[in-house]
Design a protein around this motif. Structure first.
Motif, mmCIF file in Angstrom:
data_model
loop_
_atom_site.group_PDB
_atom_site.id
_atom_site.type_symbol
_atom_site.label_atom_id
_atom_site.label_comp_id
_atom_site.label_asym_id
_atom_site.label_seq_id
_atom_site.Cartn_x
_atom_site.Cartn_y
_atom_site.Cartn_z
ATOM 1 N N GLU A 3 0.820 -1.222 0.000
ATOM 2 C CA GLU A 3 0.000 0.000 0.000
ATOM 3 C C GLU A 3 0.850 1.268 0.000
ATOM 4 N N THR A 4 2.088 1.201 0.428
ATOM 5 C CA THR A 4 2.923 2.398 0.448
ATOM 6 C C THR A 4 3.232 2.901 -0.945
ATOM 7 N N THR A 5 3.111 2.002 -1.955
ATOM 8 C CA THR A 5 3.414 2.434 -3.313
ATOM 9 C C THR A 5 2.354 3.398 -3.850
ATOM 10 N N SER A 6 1.181 3.493 -3.165
ATOM 11 C CA SER A 6 0.129 4.407 -3.629
ATOM 12 C C SER A 6 0.423 5.852 -3.230
ATOM 13 N N TYR A 7 1.407 6.052 -2.355
ATOM 14 C CA TYR A 7 1.769 7.391 -1.926
ATOM 15 C C TYR A 7 2.937 7.909 -2.762
ATOM 16 N N PRO A 8 2.781 9.084 -3.369
ATOM 17 C CA PRO A 8 3.881 9.623 -4.186
ATOM 18 C C PRO A 8 5.024 10.120 -3.313
ATOM 19 N N PRO A 9 6.247 9.995 -3.767
ATOM 20 C CA PRO A 9 7.368 10.558 -3.005
ATOM 21 C C PRO A 9 7.319 12.080 -3.028
ATOM 22 N N ILE A 10 7.787 12.690 -1.967
ATOM 23 C CA ILE A 10 7.782 14.150 -1.851
ATOM 24 C C ILE A 10 9.206 14.659 -1.983
ATOM 25 N N GLU A 11 9.380 15.623 -2.854
ATOM 26 C CA GLU A 11 10.681 16.261 -3.046
ATOM 27 C C GLU A 11 10.529 17.766 -2.879
ATOM 28 N N PRO A 12 11.474 18.433 -2.215
ATOM 29 C CA PRO A 12 12.646 17.895 -1.521
ATOM 30 C C PRO A 12 12.260 17.227 -0.210
ATOM 31 N N SER A 13 13.235 16.858 0.586
ATOM 32 C CA SER A 13 12.958 16.170 1.850
ATOM 33 C C SER A 13 13.258 17.042 3.067
ATOM 34 N N ASN A 14 13.757 18.244 2.859
ATOM 35 C CA ASN A 14 14.081 19.153 3.964
ATOM 36 C C ASN A 14 13.320 20.462 3.816
ATOM 37 N N TYR A 313 1.702 21.292 -1.203
ATOM 38 C CA TYR A 313 0.523 20.683 -0.588
ATOM 39 C C TYR A 313 0.381 19.231 -0.993
ATOM 40 N N VAL A 314 0.109 18.373 -0.012
ATOM 41 C CA VAL A 314 -0.159 16.958 -0.261
ATOM 42 C C VAL A 314 -1.325 16.536 0.626
ATOM 43 N N LEU A 315 -2.492 16.281 0.014
ATOM 44 C CA LEU A 315 -3.641 15.751 0.740
ATOM 45 C C LEU A 315 -3.583 14.223 0.740
ATOM 46 N N ARG A 316 -4.470 13.599 1.528
ATOM 47 C CA ARG A 316 -4.518 12.134 1.668
ATOM 48 C C ARG A 316 -3.152 11.568 2.072
ATOM 49 N N MET A 317 -2.435 12.315 2.893
ATOM 50 C CA MET A 317 -1.096 11.875 3.302
ATOM 51 C C MET A 317 -1.001 11.836 4.835
ATOM 52 N N PRO A 318 -1.225 10.660 5.425
ATOM 53 C CA PRO A 318 -1.099 10.545 6.887
ATOM 54 C C PRO A 318 0.358 10.619 7.332
ATOM 55 N N VAL A 319 0.558 11.212 8.504
ATOM 56 C CA VAL A 319 1.861 11.208 9.160
ATOM 57 C C VAL A 319 1.793 10.171 10.279
ATOM 58 N N ASN A 320 2.633 9.148 10.202
ATOM 59 C CA ASN A 320 2.576 8.063 11.177
ATOM 60 C C ASN A 320 3.317 8.367 12.466
ATOM 61 N N SER A 321 4.434 9.077 12.361
ATOM 62 C CA SER A 321 5.244 9.295 13.565
ATOM 63 C C SER A 321 6.141 10.509 13.397
ATOM 64 N N LEU A 336 6.122 9.520 7.120
ATOM 65 C CA LEU A 336 4.815 9.442 6.493
ATOM 66 C C LEU A 336 4.306 8.003 6.452
ATOM 67 N N ALA A 337 3.045 7.853 6.078
ATOM 68 C CA ALA A 337 2.470 6.515 5.903
ATOM 69 C C ALA A 337 3.208 5.741 4.807
ATOM 70 N N SER A 338 3.846 6.465 3.907
ATOM 71 C CA SER A 338 4.631 5.833 2.833
ATOM 72 C C SER A 338 5.991 5.364 3.314
ATOM 73 N N GLU A 339 6.301 5.621 4.597
ATOM 74 C CA GLU A 339 7.609 5.328 5.207
ATOM 75 C C GLU A 339 8.687 6.318 4.790
ATOM 76 N N GLN A 340 8.325 7.323 3.994
ATOM 77 C CA GLN A 340 9.309 8.344 3.650
ATOM 78 C C GLN A 340 9.554 9.244 4.856
ATOM 79 N N GLU A 341 10.796 9.578 5.080
ATOM 80 C CA GLU A 341 11.167 10.472 6.169
ATOM 81 C C GLU A 341 11.439 11.866 5.616
ATOM 82 N N LEU A 342 10.840 12.869 6.260
ATOM 83 C CA LEU A 342 11.005 14.257 5.864
ATOM 84 C C LEU A 342 11.459 15.060 7.084
#
Length: 553
Positions: A3-14, A313-321, A336-342
Motif C-alpha cells: 500500500e505504500t506504493t500508492s503514496y507519491p514521493p515528496i521532493e525535496p525532503s528538507n 501541498y499533499v492531501l490524503r497523506m497521513p503522518v505516522n510518527s 509518512l504513511a509511505s515510510e518516507q522520512e522528511l
C-alpha cells in the motif's frame, strides 16, 4: 501490492516548516511562513482542505462528525527506536474532538440533495467587516479567491420565539418599534457617551487633551454590566448591549456562574469594532458578511495563497510518527504513511493530533504534549428547514441571552441562519447553526434542545441515527415556526493547549465566538513564537476598494 506504493514521493525532503492539518490556523500559518520566505510542506490525511474548519456536503459532514467522535481516550503506541539511524519514532495519533452525536431526520429531502449543501464544521460564524480577519484577508490578498455576502440583520430572542431586531446604530434605534421612547433615549445617550470616549482617546493619542469626555479609569476597569446599570440602561437594553453587540458568553449579572467577566474597557472596544463594521463596504450595509460557499472557503483561500508563495501541498497523506533525536530528544522530522522520512526545523500540528514525547536523556517516562484544560465544551447544532426564522430575512444572526430560555441557562446561545443565496443549501431550504458553551454534554444538549423547540416546529416522528428509515415528509404547520426537516446535535472539546515544546506547536481549536478575532490573535501569537521578528504577512498592494468589489449585493 504494497500500500505504500500508492503514496507519491515528496521532493525535496528538507523544509523550514512542516504543517499537519489544513484547518484555518494551520492554513494562515503556512501562508504567513511562505510569505516570509520559508520553505513549507503542508500535509493533511483528509481528501479535502479545512480539517475541523471545513464546509462539507451533508452526507460527508455527518460521516466526518461520526468518524471524529468517541468517548474513548487515545491509546499511545510505544515509541520505537530505529537502530539504523539516530532517530526514535514517536507515533502520531488523533484524539476525537466530538462527542454525543445525535442525528435526527424527519424528511428524506435534505440527504437526497446532499451535494447541494456546504455545511460548516465550525459554525455559527460570520466576519465583522472591520475586524482583524478582514484586514488580514485584504493584506494577504486572499480576497481574490473569495466572495462574500452581507448578513441581513441581527436579532435577539425574548425566549418565547420572538426575534427582535438589534438596535445597533442610530438609524436602527429610531426605526425600532419595540423600544419605548425612554429606552431609545437611554440607548442614544449611551452610544453618544461611548463615541465621545473613543474620540477623546483618539485625541489623547494625537497629543490633544479631551479628558472631559473620557470614561474614568475606575469605570473602565469595572464589570461592563455595572457600568451599563450606572448609565441607567434598562434590563432589556443591557441584554442587547452585552450579548448581541459585545458578545459576552456568560451571565454577567450572576457572579456565581460567570466564568468570564467582561470589563467595561473590553466591552467598549467590542462596541467600537461593531459600529465601525457597519457600512464599511458599499455592498455590505450591515456589520457582518459571510463567505459564499461556506466558511471552508477561508482555509482554502489561505492555502492557495501559500501555494502561490511556494508552499507544497499533499492531501490524503497521513503522518505516522515524529522523528526525535536519540541523543537530545529534540524534534527532527516526520515519517509518512509511505515510510518516507522528511525533515524540518519546526512542526505545526492541528489540535486533533496527539503525540506522547519521550523525555530527554532516555528517561522511561513520557510527556503527553498538549496537556489541556477541558473544563468547558461547546455544544453545536445544525438544523435544516424550508422556511426562514424571520419572514423575508434570508441570512441573519440571532442570540438567546442567559436565562432567556430557563433560569439555569448560564451562557448565551448563538444562532446563524443561512439561505441558498450564499450557496450553502438547496434553493427553498435554510441552514441554521446553533452553539453554546457548556460544562458537559448533558447541559449542552439541554441548552440547544430548548432553543430548537422555541425556533422550530419539531415533528413528533423522526428517525434518530444515520439510517434510511425516514419519517414521511412534513409539511409546514399553521404556526409561524418553520418545520424541522433534519438536525444534528453534538459537543466539541473546547480545550486550551499549553506552550510550545521543542519546535513543535499546536494550533487552537475552533472556539465558541461567532467572530474570528480571538482565533486570529492566537494564530498570530504562534507565528511570532515560531519566527520572532518576522513580519506577519508583508504589506501587499491590495486596497479596500478592490476587496469591496468582491462583495455581492
Amino acid at each position: 501490492m504494497d500500500e505504500t506504493t500508492s503514496y507519491p514521493p515528496i521532493e525535496p525532503s528538507n523544509f523550514d516548516l512542516i504543517v499537519v492539518g489544513t484547518g484555518l490556523p494551520e492554513a494562515i500559518l503556512a501562508a504567513a511562513a511562505s510569505a516570509a520566505g520559508k520553505s513549507v510542506l503542508h500535509l493533511d490525511p483528509n481528501p479535502s482542505y479545512g480539517s475541523h474548519y471545513a464546509s462539507l456536503p451533508l452526507q460527508e459532514f455527518t460521516t466526518y462528525i461520526e468518524s471524529h467522535s468517541s468517548q474513548s481516550s487515545a491509546n499511545f503506541p510505544i515509541p520505537q527506536s530505529d537502530m539504523d539511524s539516530g532517530f526514535t519514532r514517536v507515533p502520531l495519533t488523533t484524539r476525537p474532538l466530538y462527542s454525543s452525536v445525535e442525528i435526527t431526520s424527519y424528511s428524506p429531502e435534505p440527504l437526497e440533495q446532499s451535494r447541494k449543501f456546504n455545511v460548516d464544521l465550525s459554525g455559527p460564524r460570520v466576519l465583522l467587516c472591520a475586524d482583524a480577519m478582514i484586514d488580514l484577508i485584504l493584506k494577504s490578498e486572499v480576497n481574490q479567491y473569495m466572495e462574500f455576502k452581507s448578513i441581513d440583520g441581527s436579532f435577539i430572542s425574548d425566549g418565547e420565539g420572538n426575534l427582535e431586531s438589534v438596535p445597533d446604530s442610530r438609524s436602527a434605534i429610531f426605526k425600532d418599534r419595540k423600544l419605548s421612547f425612554t429606552e431609545k433615549n437611554q440607548l442614544m445617550r449611551f452610544f453618544k457617551l461611548v463615541q465621545g470616549h473613543l474620540e477623546a482617546a483618539a485625541a489623547a493619542d494625537g497629543g490633544e487633551s479631551s479628558e472631559s469626555k473620557s470614561i474614568s479609569e475606575q469605570d473602565l476597569e469595572s464589570p461592563f454590566v455595572e457600568f451599563l446599570s450606572k448609565m441607567g440602561l434598562s434590563a432589556k437594553l443591557k441584554s442587547i448591549v452585552l450579548y448581541a453587540i459585545a458578545m459576552a458568553e456568560y451571565d454577567q449579572e450572576n457572579g456565581d456562574v460567570c466564568k468570564s467577566v467582561l470589563k467595561t474597557k473590553d466591552g467598549i472596544d467590542r462596541l467600537a469594532l461593531y459600529h465601525s463594521s457597519v457600512g464599511r463596504f458599499p455592498n455590505a450595509p450591515g456589520a457582518m458578511i459571510y463567505p459564499i460557499y461556506g466558511q471552508g472557503e477561508l482555509p482554502q483561500a489561505f492555502c492557495r495563497r501559500a501555494a502561490v508563495k511556494g508552499c507544497i501541498y499533499v492531501l490524503r497523506m497521513p503522518v505516522n510518527s515524529l522523528l526525535m533525536d536519540k541523543a537530545s530528544g529534540s524534534y527532527k522530522g516526520v515519517c509518512l504513511a509511505s515510510e518516507q522520512e522528511l525533515f524540518s526545523h519546526k512542526l505545526i500540528l492541528a489540535p486533533s493530533f496527539v503525540v506522547q514525547l519521550p523525555l530527554p536523556h532516555s528517561s522511561p517516562d513520557a510527556h503527553d504534549f498538549g496537556s489541556r484544560n477541558a473544563t468547558e465544551k461547546l455544544a453545536r447544532s445544525i438544523c435544516i428547514s424550508k422556511h426562514s426564522l424571520k419572514l423575508d430575512v434570508a441570512n441573519c444572526l440571532a442570540f438567546f441571552p442567559p436565562r432567556s430560555l430557563f433560569p439555569e441557562q448560564v451562557t448565551a446561545i448563538h444562532v446563524l441562519q443561512l439561505s441558498s443565496n450564499v450557496a450553502v443549501c438547496p434553493s427553498g431550504m435554510f441552514l441554521t447553526y446553533l452553539s453554546a458553551i457548556c460544562e458537559d454534554d448533558v447541559q449542552g444538549k439541554k441548552l440547544l434542545h430548548a432553543a430548537i423547540n422555541v425556533l422550530f416546529h419539531v415533528p413528533v416522528s423522526g428517525s434518530s441515527g444515520n439510517n434510511n428509515n425516514f419519517a414521511e415528509d412534513q409539511s409546514e404547520t399553521g404556526d409561524a415556526k418553520p418545520a424541522l426537516l433534519w438536525s444534528v446535535l453534538y459537543t466539541q472539546e473546547l480545550a486550551k493547549f499549553q506552550g510550545v515544546l521543542d519546535n513543535i506547536i499546536r494550533t487552537p481549536m475552533p472556539d465558541g465566538s461567532p467572530y474570528y478575532h480571538d482565533l486570529l490573535g492566537a494564530t498570530e501569537k504562534i507565528f511570532q513564537e515560531l519566527y520572532s521578528g518576522e513580519e506577519f504577512f508583508p504589506k501587499s498592494t491590495s486596497s479596500e476598494e478592490g476587496a469591496a468589489q468582491e462583495l455581492e449585493d
